[in-house]
Scaffold this motif. Sequence first.
Motif, PDB file in Angstrom:
ATOM      1  N   LEU A   1       0.864  -1.177   0.000  1.00 23.09           N
ATOM      2  CA  LEU A   1       0.000   0.000   0.000  1.00 23.09           C
ATOM      3  C   LEU A   1       0.900   1.226   0.000  1.00 23.09           C
ATOM      4  O   LEU A   1       1.779   1.353   0.847  1.00 23.09           O
ATOM      5  N   THR A   2       0.681   2.108  -0.963  1.00 25.19           N
ATOM      6  CA  THR A   2       1.512   3.305  -1.091  1.00 25.19           C
ATOM      7  C   THR A   2       0.628   4.535  -1.228  1.00 25.19           C
ATOM      8  O   THR A   2      -0.271   4.564  -2.083  1.00 25.19           O
ATOM      9  N   VAL A   3       0.865   5.516  -0.363  1.00 23.13           N
ATOM     10  CA  VAL A   3       0.260   6.828  -0.560  1.00 23.13           C
ATOM     11  C   VAL A   3       1.263   7.622  -1.396  1.00 23.13           C
ATOM     12  O   VAL A   3       2.259   8.140  -0.881  1.00 23.13           O
ATOM     13  N   GLY A   4       1.025   7.673  -2.686  1.00 25.07           N
ATOM     14  CA  GLY A   4       1.998   8.254  -3.600  1.00 25.07           C
ATOM     15  C   GLY A   4       1.883   9.756  -3.752  1.00 25.07           C
ATOM     16  O   GLY A   4       2.868  10.412  -4.127  1.00 25.07           O
ATOM     17  N   THR A   5       0.711  10.302  -3.466  1.00 28.33           N
ATOM     18  CA  THR A   5       0.539  11.755  -3.580  1.00 28.33           C
ATOM     19  C   THR A   5      -0.268  12.280  -2.394  1.00 28.33           C
ATOM     20  O   THR A   5      -1.176  11.599  -1.894  1.00 28.33           O
ATOM     21  N   LEU A   6       0.061  13.491  -1.959  1.00 25.81           N
ATOM     22  CA  LEU A   6      -0.691  14.212  -0.937  1.00 25.81           C
ATOM     23  C   LEU A   6      -0.648  15.692  -1.308  1.00 25.81           C
ATOM     24  O   LEU A   6       0.434  16.278  -1.413  1.00 25.81           O
ATOM     25  N   ARG A   7      -1.814  16.256  -1.546  1.00 24.09           N
ATOM     26  CA  ARG A   7      -1.890  17.656  -1.959  1.00 24.09           C
ATOM     27  C   ARG A   7      -2.861  18.389  -1.043  1.00 24.09           C
ATOM     28  O   ARG A   7      -4.002  17.950  -0.867  1.00 24.09           O
ATOM     29  N   ALA A   8      -2.380  19.507  -0.500  1.00 23.44           N
ATOM     30  CA  ALA A   8      -3.254  20.292   0.368  1.00 23.44           C
ATOM     31  C   ALA A   8      -2.636  21.666   0.572  1.00 23.44           C
ATOM     32  O   ALA A   8      -1.414  21.809   0.640  1.00 23.44           O
ATOM     33  N   GLY A   9      -3.495  22.661   0.677  1.00 22.82           N
ATOM     34  CA  GLY A   9      -3.056  23.969   1.123  1.00 22.82           C
ATOM     35  C   GLY A   9      -2.426  24.846   0.076  1.00 22.82           C
ATOM     36  O   GLY A   9      -1.933  24.382  -0.957  1.00 22.82           O
ATOM     37  N   THR A  10      -2.445  26.154   0.384  1.00 20.17           N
ATOM     38  CA  THR A  10      -1.847  27.171  -0.480  1.00 20.17           C
ATOM     39  C   THR A  10      -0.938  28.126   0.272  1.00 20.17           C
ATOM     40  O   THR A  10      -0.154  28.835  -0.349  1.00 20.17           O
ATOM     41  N   ALA A  11      -1.034  28.176   1.598  1.00 18.85           N
ATOM     42  CA  ALA A  11      -0.226  29.100   2.393  1.00 18.85           C
ATOM     43  C   ALA A  11      -0.130  28.592   3.814  1.00 18.85           C
ATOM     44  O   ALA A  11      -1.012  27.870   4.309  1.00 18.85           O
ATOM     45  N   VAL A  12       0.941  28.975   4.516  1.00 19.85           N
ATOM     46  CA  VAL A  12       1.159  28.466   5.867  1.00 19.85           C
ATOM     47  C   VAL A  12       0.201  29.073   6.881  1.00 19.85           C
ATOM     48  O   VAL A  12       0.040  28.528   7.982  1.00 19.85           O
ATOM     49  N   ASN A  13      -0.447  30.174   6.539  1.00 18.12           N
ATOM     50  CA  ASN A  13      -1.363  30.793   7.508  1.00 18.12           C
ATOM     51  C   ASN A  13      -2.823  30.525   7.192  1.00 18.12           C
ATOM     52  O   ASN A  13      -3.710  31.201   7.675  1.00 18.12           O
ATOM     53  N   VAL A  14      -3.062  29.510   6.331  1.00 14.82           N
ATOM     54  CA  VAL A  14      -4.432  29.169   5.930  1.00 14.82           C
ATOM     55  C   VAL A  14      -4.666  27.687   6.172  1.00 14.82           C
ATOM     56  O   VAL A  14      -3.888  26.835   5.713  1.00 14.82           O
ATOM     57  N   VAL A  15      -5.714  27.360   6.910  1.00 14.49           N
ATOM     58  CA  VAL A  15      -6.162  25.974   7.005  1.00 14.49           C
ATOM     59  C   VAL A  15      -6.984  25.685   5.756  1.00 14.49           C
ATOM     60  O   VAL A  15      -7.982  26.370   5.493  1.00 14.49           O
ATOM     61  N   PRO A  16      -6.596  24.701   4.945  1.00 18.59           N
ATOM     62  CA  PRO A  16      -7.301  24.473   3.681  1.00 18.59           C
ATOM     63  C   PRO A  16      -8.635  23.771   3.885  1.00 18.59           C
ATOM     64  O   PRO A  16      -8.930  23.230   4.959  1.00 18.59           O
ATOM     65  N   ASP A  17      -9.426  23.792   2.829  1.00 21.42           N
ATOM     66  CA  ASP A  17     -10.717  23.112   2.856  1.00 21.42           C
ATOM     67  C   ASP A  17     -10.594  21.610   2.637  1.00 21.42           C
ATOM     68  O   ASP A  17     -11.407  20.837   3.147  1.00 21.42           O
ATOM     69  N   THR A  18      -9.613  21.216   1.830  1.00 21.10           N
ATOM     70  CA  THR A  18      -9.517  19.803   1.463  1.00 21.10           C
ATOM     71  C   THR A  18      -8.065  19.335   1.457  1.00 21.10           C
ATOM     72  O   THR A  18      -7.133  20.143   1.351  1.00 21.10           O
ATOM     73  N   ALA A  19      -7.887  18.042   1.546  1.00 17.50           N
ATOM     74  CA  ALA A  19      -6.612  17.361   1.304  1.00 17.50           C
ATOM     75  C   ALA A  19      -6.895  16.175   0.393  1.00 17.50           C
ATOM     76  O   ALA A  19      -7.895  15.467   0.580  1.00 17.50           O
ATOM     77  N   GLU A  20      -6.040  15.980  -0.590  1.00 19.08           N
ATOM     78  CA  GLU A  20      -6.249  14.919  -1.578  1.00 19.08           C
ATOM     79  C   GLU A  20      -5.104  13.916  -1.512  1.00 19.08           C
ATOM     80  O   GLU A  20      -3.935  14.295  -1.474  1.00 19.08           O
ATOM     81  N   LEU A  21      -5.453  12.649  -1.503  1.00 18.31           N
ATOM     82  CA  LEU A  21      -4.474  11.575  -1.441  1.00 18.31           C
ATOM     83  C   LEU A  21      -4.625  10.676  -2.659  1.00 18.31           C
ATOM     84  O   LEU A  21      -5.750  10.394  -3.102  1.00 18.31           O
ATOM     85  N   GLY A  22      -3.493  10.227  -3.186  1.00 13.68           N
ATOM     86  CA  GLY A  22      -3.486   9.187  -4.204  1.00 13.68           C
ATOM     87  C   GLY A  22      -2.926   7.917  -3.612  1.00 13.68           C
ATOM     88  O   GLY A  22      -1.801   7.897  -3.096  1.00 13.68           O
ATOM     89  N   ILE A  23      -3.700   6.856  -3.636  1.00 12.79           N
ATOM     90  CA  ILE A  23      -3.350   5.614  -2.938  1.00 12.79           C
ATOM     91  C   ILE A  23      -3.264   4.479  -3.946  1.00 12.79           C
ATOM     92  O   ILE A  23      -4.167   4.309  -4.782  1.00 12.79           O
ATOM     93  N   GLY A  24      -2.186   3.706  -3.866  1.00  9.68           N
ATOM     94  CA  GLY A  24      -2.020   2.541  -4.720  1.00  9.68           C
ATOM     95  C   GLY A  24      -1.957   1.267  -3.906  1.00  9.68           C
ATOM     96  O   GLY A  24      -1.276   1.208  -2.870  1.00  9.68           O
ATOM     97  N   LEU A  25      -2.671   0.252  -4.352  1.00 12.46           N
ATOM     98  CA  LEU A  25      -2.676  -1.067  -3.711  1.00 12.46           C
ATOM     99  C   LEU A  25      -2.251  -2.116  -4.729  1.00 12.46           C
ATOM    100  O   LEU A  25      -2.680  -2.070  -5.893  1.00 12.46           O
TER     101      LEU A  25
END
Length: 435
Positions: A252-276
Motif C-alpha cells: 500500500l503506497t500513498v503516492g501523492t498528498l496535496r493540500a493547502g496554499t499558504a502556511v497561515n491558511v487551514v485548507p478546505d480539502t486534502a487529496e491523497l493518491g493511494i495505490g494497492l
Amino acid sequence: MNQPGSPDPAAAGRPESFAPVLASAGAALRPALTLYLDVHRTPELSGEERRTAGLFADRLADLGLDVSRGVGGHGVVGVLRNGEGPRVYLRAELDALPVEERTGLPYASGNGAMHACGHDLHLAAAAGAADVLARGAAHWRGTLVVLGQPAEETLTGARAMLEDGLYERFGRPDVVLAQHAAPLPAGMVAHGTPHVPMTAASTALDVVVHGRGGHAGTPHLAVDPVVAAAAVITRLQTIVSRESAPGDQLTLTVGTLRAGTAVNVVPDTAELGIGLRALTDASLDRALAAVERIVRAECAASACPREPGITVVSRAPALWGDPAATRAVRAAHTGLYGSARVADWPPSLASEDFPLYGGAGAALHGEKDVPLVYWMTGTASPRQWAAAAGRLPPNHSPLFAPDVRTALPPAVTALAAAALGTLAGPEVPDRAATG
C-alpha cells in the motif's frame, strides 16, 4: 493436442526454422534505433501521447502495415495480412512517467517526463519485429497486429482500446505477446513460472478529505483536513502490517498528498493518491475494503463536515501467462539464445493492464480467455552490469538507463521469434522455396 492457430511448442523450439526471417534483424535495427532515440528525447505522459503515437504509426505505415490511429485515445493499430492463418498481436506502450530524467545521456529528455520504464525500448522492439516479419513474409502465414497502447502507466489504456472495439475491428487474437524492460543483462530474457502470477493485481484510488478552511490563528474554528489526512496515512500502514497474513504479498503506497496554499491558511480539502497491489484479487478486495473503512473512520474521528470522496481510478487483474503458449515462447527463446540466457521471473508486485487483453477481450465475445505471453528482457550492457554489481537503477528511477546498443537487438529478435512460434508453425509452407 494443439488447437488450430495455437503455438506449437515443438516448432517453437526449433529456431533454425526461423533463421530465414531473423536474418533480416540487422537491417531492421537502424530505423528501430532512430525511433527509440526520438521517443526517448520527447516523452509524453499518459493520455498525451499524440506525437509518440504519430511516430510509431508512421513507422508501421512505412513497413506496409495498414495503420489505424486514435484507437482508445492515442492508440495505434498496425495490421499486416499475409494469407490465411493465425492472428498474433504484439503490444507495446506509448506513454512515459512524470519523472525528471537524470541519466546524463546525450539523448536524455529535458521536458520533465521520462521513459523510466522502458516503453521507448518496447516501441522500438515492436517496430523492429514488425520490420523483420514484413521482410520475411515468405516464410510465415497469418495476420500480424501491432499495438501502440496509450496510458499503460495509469492502467487505463488497454481497457480503452478494448472498449473502442479492438477485437471487433481487428480480429480476435490467437495469442497476444508483450515484453518488458528489466534490470537484467542485455540478451537475457526471463519468463514467469506456472501456478503463480507474473505481475500483481492493483488498483489506484483518489481520496478527498473534506475539512473546513480557516485562519491558522484560530484553528478551533476550522477542521484541518491535513491533520485528518495524516491520521489516515498513518493508520493505512496497519493494513499491511496488521490486517494481512505475513505470507500474503501486499503493498500500500500513498503516492501523492496535496493540500493547502499558504502556511497561515487551514485548507478546505486534502487529496491523497493511494495505490494497492496484491498477488490475488481476494487480497486486493480485502485491502480495498480496509482502506475505505479507515478513511471514513478517521474522517469521522476528525469531525470532518462531509463524507470523504473515494474514487477507484483504475484497476487491473494479476497477470497469468497462458501455460502452453508460454512454454512455446520460452522454448523459442531457449533455442535462440541458449538456456543460460533464459531465466525464471518470480512473482512481482509490479502491475500491468496487459492482462485485460486476455480476460477482458474474451468477456467482450463471450469466449474463453485470449492466450497471453509476457516476458522480461534485459537492458544492461556488460560494463553496466559489472559496475553496478547487480544493483542497477530500477524501473521508475530517474537514473534508469538501458544500454540501447546491446538491449535493442535481442529485444527485436525475442519478439519476432515469439511471433513466429505461432505464425510459422510446421504446417506453414515456405513460399520462398515453393515459388
